[in-house]
Design an enzyme around this catalytic site. Structure first.
Site, PDB file in Angstrom:
ATOM      1  N   PRO A   2       0.832  -1.212   0.000  1.00  0.00           N
ATOM      2  CA  PRO A   2       0.000   0.000   0.000  1.00  0.00           C
ATOM      3  C   PRO A   2       0.864   1.258   0.000  1.00  0.00           C
ATOM      4  CG  PRO A   2      -0.789  -1.579   1.624  1.00  0.00           C
ATOM      5  CD  PRO A   2       0.540  -2.086   1.143  1.00  0.00           C
ATOM      6  N   GLU A   3       0.547   2.193  -0.903  1.00  0.00           N
ATOM      7  CA  GLU A   3       1.268   3.455  -0.977  1.00  0.00           C
ATOM      8  C   GLU A   3       0.397   4.559  -0.374  1.00  0.00           C
ATOM      9  OE1 GLU A   3       4.308   3.714  -1.785  1.00  0.00           O
ATOM     10  OE2 GLU A   3       4.750   1.861  -2.829  1.00  0.00           O
TER      11      GLU A   3
END
Length: 271
Positions: A2-3
């Site tokens: 996840p960014e």
């Protein structure tokens, strides 16, 4: 992994369910995550009210009466809002049970996530205090990037992915932003003009904001779904498109390893 846009979408998805609620119980099924869940945290947070859910870089900050829970999703983590009676799965390691019969559940197959606790301002925590500015904040612009880049020989792609320079510009988003700005990912950071950094800062902001908007269409998934926000792959211009035509000029996009990461670019449009 996840960014920043995915973590921000997660924050927006869970915040309405948490803010103002009181913690009935913290259930820890697996204490050995990336860092061990602190001993005694269950008794510390029980009965406390949740005042806000903020984000700093990829960390979620759940602010309580006497301190802040610092939550990180790691490589594969996801959060869901579920009834406390929902049976846990094999990789459901944490439940933050609320006073309305719901819980915030962390699922993390690879166990690289984390749940930590601090009674000090979270920005002073060892994991957060050295981080660069938020790319969507007023502290981030072309002048800032230009100043930070002087005398740096590293490739500009590695430069903007450095969390000490700016947080949240991961591999996907750095590729896309550099394409929008027309800057070759391998160009030395110290050899880019102030004007071009102004364009790059604007491109970073545009790419992240667009991704957050796309991720926002999946907020319903945080209650009963898989808890994973949507990536904006349908909007990608260059990432993982090596050999395909450039959207701008039609020339075949190229792939190069920069800083051990895959970099996609157009040799004609990016200089």
């Amino acid at each position: 992994m996840p960014e920043l846009p995915e973590v921000e979408t997660t924050r927006r998805g869970i915040e309405p369910h948490l803010t103002g609620r009181r913690i009935a119980r913290l259930v820890v099924r697996q204490r050995q995550l990336r860092w061990p869940v602190p001993r005694g945290l269950e008794s510390t947070v029980a009965g406390q009210r949740i005042h806000s859910v903020r984000r700093r870089a990829k960390y979620l900050l759940i602010e309580l009466d006497t301190g802040t829970l610092i939550l990180h999703l790691g490589m594969s983590g996801a959060l869901r809002i579920l009834p406390v009676t929902t049976p846990p799965g094999k990789h459901d390691h944490l439940d933050l049970e609320l006073d309305d019969g719901q819980c915030l559940r962390l699922t993390d197959p690879r166990r690289f996530g984390a749940l930590l606790w601090t009674t000090h301002p979270p920005e002073r925590h060892r994991l957060l205090r050295e981080l660069g500015p938020e790319p969507l904040s007023d502290d981030f612009d072309g002048d800032y990037l230009f100043t930070q880049s002087r005398d740096r020989r590293a490739a500009v792609k590695s430069f903007i992915m450095d969390s000490h320079v700016v947080v949240g510009v991961g591999n996907i988003y750095s590729n896309e932003a550099l394409y929008l700005a027309g800057i070759h990912p391998g160009r030395p950071a110290g050899r880019i003009s102030r004007a071009r950094y102004a364009g790059l800062a604007a491109a970073i902001r545009a790419v992240l904001e667009q991704s957050i908007r796309v991720g926002g269409t999946t907020l319903r998934d945080f209650t009963g779904g898989d808890g994973r926000p949507g990536y904006f792959r349908q909007s990608l211009r260059v990432y993982e498109r090596a050999g395909q035509p450039c959207p701008g000029c039609g020339e075949a996009l190229r792939l190069k390893r920069i800083g051990q990461r895959s970099s996609y670019y157009c040799s004609h449009c990016q200089r």
